[in-house]
Motif scaffolding. Structure first.
Motif, short mmCIF file in Angstrom:
data_model
loop_
_atom_site.label_atom_id
_atom_site.label_comp_id
_atom_site.label_asym_id
_atom_site.label_seq_id
_atom_site.Cartn_x
_atom_site.Cartn_y
_atom_site.Cartn_z
N GLY A 12 -3.33 3.26 -0.25
CA GLY A 12 -2.73 4.40 0.50
C GLY A 12 -1.66 4.28 0.23
O GLY A 12 -0.31 5.80 -0.19
N PHE B 2 -5.90 8.81 4.57
CA PHE B 2 -7.68 8.13 4.47
C PHE B 2 -7.36 6.41 4.63
O PHE B 2 -8.92 6.59 5.91
CB PHE B 2 -7.69 8.44 3.33
CG PHE B 2 -8.77 10.53 2.98
CD1 PHE B 2 -9.88 9.86 3.41
CD2 PHE B 2 -7.51 11.15 3.24
CE1 PHE B 2 -10.78 11.08 2.89
CE2 PHE B 2 -8.34 12.63 2.85
CZ PHE B 2 -9.86 12.49 2.84
N GLY B 3 -6.28 6.59 4.16
CA GLY B 3 -6.47 4.53 4.51
C GLY B 3 -6.21 4.49 5.67
O GLY B 3 -6.57 3.18 6.60
N SER C 103 -2.45 11.76 1.47
CA SER C 103 -3.49 11.85 1.60
C SER C 103 -4.08 10.98 2.04
O SER C 103 -4.62 10.29 2.37
CB SER C 103 -3.77 12.86 0.89
OG SER C 103 -4.10 13.25 -0.66
N ALA C 104 -4.09 9.74 0.12
CA ALA C 104 -4.32 8.84 -0.20
C ALA C 104 -3.59 7.95 1.68
O ALA C 104 -4.86 6.86 1.81
CB ALA C 104 -3.72 7.77 -1.07
N LEU C 105 -2.81 7.74 1.60
CA LEU C 105 -1.99 6.95 3.22
C LEU C 105 -2.96 7.32 4.12
O LEU C 105 -3.50 6.39 5.12
CB LEU C 105 -0.82 6.95 3.42
CG LEU C 105 -0.25 5.94 4.25
CD1 LEU C 105 -0.52 4.29 3.70
CD2 LEU C 105 1.14 5.65 4.31
N THR D 111 -9.61 16.11 5.67
CA THR D 111 -8.29 16.81 4.61
C THR D 111 -7.41 17.55 5.58
O THR D 111 -6.76 18.29 5.51
CB THR D 111 -9.40 17.38 4.19
OG1 THR D 111 -10.21 18.13 4.81
CG2 THR D 111 -10.22 16.53 3.04
N THR E 160 -15.82 13.61 6.27
CA THR E 160 -14.01 14.01 5.01
C THR E 160 -13.65 15.08 5.50
O THR E 160 -12.24 15.43 4.91
CB THR E 160 -14.86 13.80 3.76
OG1 THR E 160 -15.54 12.55 3.78
CG2 THR E 160 -13.75 13.16 2.86
N SER F 65 0.26 4.11 -2.44
CA SER F 65 -0.42 5.56 -3.73
C SER F 65 1.15 6.35 -3.28
O SER F 65 0.98 7.47 -4.26
CB SER F 65 -1.83 5.61 -3.48
OG SER F 65 -2.47 5.37 -4.20
N ASP F 66 1.48 6.93 -2.14
CA ASP F 66 1.51 7.88 -1.63
C ASP F 66 3.36 7.42 -1.14
O ASP F 66 3.92 8.59 -0.38
CB ASP F 66 1.28 8.23 0.29
CG ASP F 66 0.00 9.09 -0.40
OD1 ASP F 66 -0.65 9.81 -1.63
OD2 ASP F 66 -1.14 9.31 0.38
N ASP G 40 -7.19 -0.57 2.37
CA ASP G 40 -7.22 0.71 1.73
C ASP G 40 -6.15 1.31 2.21
O ASP G 40 -5.17 2.35 1.60
CB ASP G 40 -8.28 1.51 2.58
CG ASP G 40 -9.82 2.02 2.40
OD1 ASP G 40 -10.05 2.33 1.37
OD2 ASP G 40 -10.62 1.08 2.91
#
Length: 373
Positions: free
Chosen positions: A71, A260-261, A256-258, A239, A235, A74-75, A67
């Motif tokens: 992440g 969450f990871g 956000s992706a990082l 956020t 969740t 992605s970020d 994850d």
């Protein structure tokens, strides 16, 4: 030509239907595996304890690292050309983040981790969520064991299947009620209420004892329902942490992706700790090792009058009592730890409103910068 029509039909489906169907199938596959894999590997394939631990360790490493890896991929483009993080400065109306900063160049993964290590609410949240993930997977892994040793003499197989189905469906239905409560009272208050409910129900079950089949059925089902329901609400908290991270470090765009990871990196080890710690506690308290296999009699060594095995009634109450205490003491311990860590989490109420307002201000400033350029 044969594949053209189904492919065109699938492409015309609404995005919500496609995403919901994909989530449904993944959830079904995940939950079936999660519920039965411990019992399958231990009771059916009869793997050794060492092999089980090795498999769980490999799962722990990949499950925790994939994850944050994805992440970061992605970020990382959003973390370039970031200004230096602002500081929280006092004012007459309370603390507010300073929006001034200088360009600091690209942010490396190490610098991002350093920033995250100083994000106080993130640290308290992941500790609480680690306990929550552990408890969710503990309930799933040992659900068949609890049904077998605590309720098999009192309920039918169909009733057990019904309890199992309810424990997976009800959390989704509960969220239809929890979400309006979250809008009214805030996620923090609702989650704290669920922790208190978990503690209260567990203490009630402990006082009632293992000889109340109806109450046991209600507790086993409700324990899973409210625990899973809490997992789905968290969740929303992540956020909010994304917003706070954006404001504290004045990022150009939320990572956000990082984030969450990184939450997954710290909390997903709970998925591995649940079966390992659960089997160890059961063995420690009752002496019953789930991995212990009865030795096979060598060929040619069979005796005409073998020694009779130990009568089951002697050991059954001990194992049943161990399952009961495991069932009630684990949620009591988890609830106490979570209530303590959740009390240290400050991203709610006035502070949360302030973070939302500051994020809105940052968005407006960045929009003005774009228009100026």
């Amino acid at each position: 030509m044969g594949l053209g029509w189904p492919q065109a039909w699938l492409l015309d489906l609404p995005t919500a239907v496609v995403y919901g169907s994909l989530t449904l199938f993944i959830t079904v596959l995940h939950n079936v595996f999660l519920l039965y894999y411990v019992d399958t590997f231990v009771s059916v394939y009869k793997i050794s304890k060492a092999a089980f631990w090795v498999g769980e360790t490999v799962f722990l490493l990949w499950n925790s690292l994939n994850d944050p890896l994805f992440g970061w991929l992605s970020d990382r483009q959003f973390l370039s050309s970031q200004p230096r993080p602002g500081s929280w400065q006092g004012s007459g109306g309370g603390s507010t983040p300073c929006l001034c900063g200088e360009e600091a160049g690209n942010i490396t993964l190490g610098q991002y981790l350093w920033q995250l290590a100083h994000h106080r609410n993130f640290l308290w949240f992941v500790v609480m969520d680690l306990v929550q993930v552990f408890h969710c997977h503990f309930n799933s892994n040992f659900f068949p064991l609890f049904l077998e040793h605590l309720l098999s003499d009192h309920i039918s197989l169909s009733t057990g299947s019904f309890l199992l189905g309810i424990s997976y469906v009800a959390p989704h239905l509960n969220n239809l009620y929890f979400l309006p409560l979250c809008r009214r009272w805030g996620v923090y208050t609702v989650v704290r209420g669920l922790f208190l409910l978990k503690l209260g129900l567990s203490l009630l079950m402990l006082l009632a004892g293992p000889d109340r089949p109806g109450l046991l059925c209600l507790f086993i089902a409700s324990n899973r329902v409210f625990t899973e329901g809490t997992c789905k609400l968290l969740t929303l908290v992540v956020t909010d942490l994304v917003d706070e991270d954006l404001v504290l470090n004045r990022r150009k765009q939320a990572a956000s992706a990082l984030l969450f990871g990184m939450v997954a990196l710290v909390t997903k080890p709970g998925q591995t700790l649940a079966p390992l710690l659960g089997t160890w506690l059961l063995c420690f308290y009752t002496g019953h090792d789930l991995f212990q296999q009865s030795p096979l009699t060598p060929v040619g060594r069979a005796q005409p009058w073998p020694e009779p095995p130990a009568p089951p009634p002697v050991q059954a109450p001990t194992l049943r009592q161990g399952c009961f205490y495991l069932l009630v003491l684990v949620p009591i311990t988890c609830a106490l730890l979570q209530l303590f860590t959740w009390s240290k989490f400050t991203l709610h109420g006035r502070r949360l409103r302030m973070v939302k307002a500051q994020r809105q201000n940052l968005s407006q400033v960045q929009t003005l910068d774009i228009k100026t350029v």
